[in-house]
Design a protein around this motif. Sequence first.
Motif, mmCIF file in Angstrom:
data_model
loop_
_atom_site.group_PDB
_atom_site.id
_atom_site.type_symbol
_atom_site.label_atom_id
_atom_site.label_comp_id
_atom_site.label_asym_id
_atom_site.label_seq_id
_atom_site.Cartn_x
_atom_site.Cartn_y
_atom_site.Cartn_z
ATOM 1 N N GLY A 15 0.886 -1.077 0.075
ATOM 2 C CA GLY A 15 0.013 0.007 -0.192
ATOM 3 C C GLY A 15 0.912 1.247 -0.023
ATOM 4 O O GLY A 15 2.109 1.179 -0.001
ATOM 5 N N GLU A 16 0.258 2.610 0.086
ATOM 6 C CA GLU A 16 0.994 3.591 -0.137
ATOM 7 C C GLU A 16 1.507 4.081 1.195
ATOM 8 O O GLU A 16 0.925 3.668 2.256
ATOM 9 N N LEU A 17 2.272 5.068 1.241
ATOM 10 C CA LEU A 17 2.843 5.619 2.526
ATOM 11 C C LEU A 17 1.879 6.735 3.155
ATOM 12 O O LEU A 17 1.471 7.520 2.225
ATOM 13 N N HIS A 18 1.559 6.449 4.176
ATOM 14 C CA HIS A 18 0.524 7.680 4.765
ATOM 15 C C HIS A 18 1.359 8.439 6.074
ATOM 16 O O HIS A 18 2.461 8.210 6.190
ATOM 17 N N LEU A 19 0.718 9.351 6.444
ATOM 18 C CA LEU A 19 1.391 10.141 7.500
ATOM 19 C C LEU A 19 1.630 9.474 8.523
ATOM 20 O O LEU A 19 2.720 10.099 9.469
ATOM 21 N N GLY A 20 1.208 8.425 9.211
ATOM 22 C CA GLY A 20 1.403 7.686 10.500
ATOM 23 C C GLY A 20 3.003 7.161 10.160
ATOM 24 O O GLY A 20 3.855 7.146 11.093
ATOM 25 N N HIS A 21 3.115 6.460 9.020
ATOM 26 C CA HIS A 21 4.372 5.954 8.480
ATOM 27 C C HIS A 21 5.492 7.218 8.380
ATOM 28 O O HIS A 21 6.642 7.108 9.275
ATOM 29 N N LEU A 22 5.068 8.168 7.727
ATOM 30 C CA LEU A 22 5.987 9.208 7.554
ATOM 31 C C LEU A 22 6.458 10.072 9.225
ATOM 32 O O LEU A 22 7.704 10.240 9.339
ATOM 33 N N GLY A 23 5.467 10.174 9.971
ATOM 34 C CA GLY A 23 5.698 10.862 11.126
ATOM 35 C C GLY A 23 6.574 9.983 12.065
ATOM 36 O O GLY A 23 6.853 10.392 13.187
ATOM 37 N N GLY A 24 6.880 8.729 11.922
ATOM 38 C CA GLY A 24 7.287 8.001 12.872
ATOM 39 C C GLY A 24 8.840 7.606 12.262
ATOM 40 O O GLY A 24 9.499 8.587 12.454
ATOM 41 N N PRO A 25 9.299 6.444 11.757
ATOM 42 C CA PRO A 25 10.637 6.353 11.798
ATOM 43 C C PRO A 25 11.392 6.968 10.455
ATOM 44 O O PRO A 25 12.579 7.534 10.564
#
Length: 537
Positions: A15-25
């Motif tokens: 799936g695509e990258l969402h803000l939860g992924h970006l705002g973490g690691p």
Amino acid sequence: MTDHLILAALPTPNGELHLGHLGGPFLAADALARHLRAEGHRVTTVSATDGLESYVLDAARREGRTPEATARDYHARIEAALTASDCRPDVFLDVHDAAAEADHRGWHHLLAERLAERGRIGIRSERLLADAATGEELVACWLAGRCPACGEETAGYTCEACGMWFQPTDVREPRARHPREHVTTTGTASAFLRLDARALLDLARERRVPADYVDLVRRYLELNGPLWRLTHPLGWGVPWDSLASLNPLGPRQVHSTYALGTTAMFLLAGREHARIHGLPHNPLLSDGPHRPHVTLCFGMDGALPLLMQLAVQEATGIPCAPDEYRFNRFMTLDGQKFSTSRDHVVRVLDYVAAGLDTDALRFHLARLSPGEKPTDFSPDAFADDVTQTLAGRLSRLLDACEATASTPHTHAATAPDRVRHRFEDTAARHREALRTGDLALAAATVDDWLALAPDAVATAGAHRVLAVLAALAAPLMPRWADLVRERLRLPATPALTTAGRLLSSDTPHLSTPAPGTLPRFAPVAAAQVRALVRRPG
């Protein structure tokens, strides 16, 4: 100068990258890398998609294409999202590319052979749920139930609620994750790493792994015993076929991507570090003078398998495990879990396509940094932060700085002691924030300087105040900081050491920017962001 190798997550390309992924690691790794480079260190950032993870197979069946095509497609979309948000690592590996595939598979087999030679592989018989029609074992993405540690709903062998990992035979109320006409049971045999529990815990403490994650390892050992799964009968992945003495495990047995697959990823990162810097060999294959300091940034759901790489290192004698671990908790969206299946997400590429500012997003995500506790992304709070802080206080400061261009310079040759002392305190907190991965504290130092700056402009000079602000903002808002550097004609990337020197000396070569030349942020309406949460279709 110190050599650093920073590893940023290993997202599943389903799936695509969402803000939860970006705002973490990813943001944590990128901010750390920018800070270290500004401080004069040599840094390599590497990431990869986990292109053999079971959920790629799930997505492929759902979308009616091959697993490899699915992984390649989402890898490209994830890479595009990281590039658009200025979080793309120096190297972003796709294990399906020929340049990585041979080494990736080869290291699986090399590591397994080393473990076998040292007597650290055990074979364990299991009875698993299976699809009666196809004979397919219900493991990994095909299995659902409740966590044996906390009782929460789970999928596969891991619990996002408590971070525990377990065996498919221990799942409470096990069932097929997707409807099957008839479910039965079948027998198989899987390979496990025999753990040295004391050595594993000692290594975790030596690396100053946070106490709650050391405790998670301890609780795993209590629940599962001293074993870590190496294979499962998924039928797709790197086959377990290199060790005749340990076969046959069954034709469907493949390496778990969370065991030797993770170590193979680390070794790929070491290979890339050596290639970029012209080193004679992979520095993670043996100890030596070229070994960089390895930092791993990852979500808490992957903490256990990543810490188990310490066990792989101890068992194989190959120093491939990270030196430092930075785990983050989860970020929710309006109080609910980010969910691609329910379309309760804000995808990074959708945010960019809407014309919204990525630096503003990075700054707010840093403020929400889910390090030691979960946090929540709210479109309303985001809009307020951007409008009040960046389009508000920051813009008013830029107005004041530009206004000084038309007035005679009355500031002293050096900044007043009060301003320099405030800078020293702010810079120390900023460095500590990046050293420990506390991005919320890093964002707070920007707030603090914004509070001081209006008064400091008159006495210290607009160019000095802006140089400090750009240095503080650079790890979080790199585009904005670079534009300020260009306007001030600073010679290099904004750095705290450069800003400190400017405060302590005359700077005749710097001119105050003329009105309208400094980069500004536009206000954001919550409705603009909320419109991205659910996409039609």
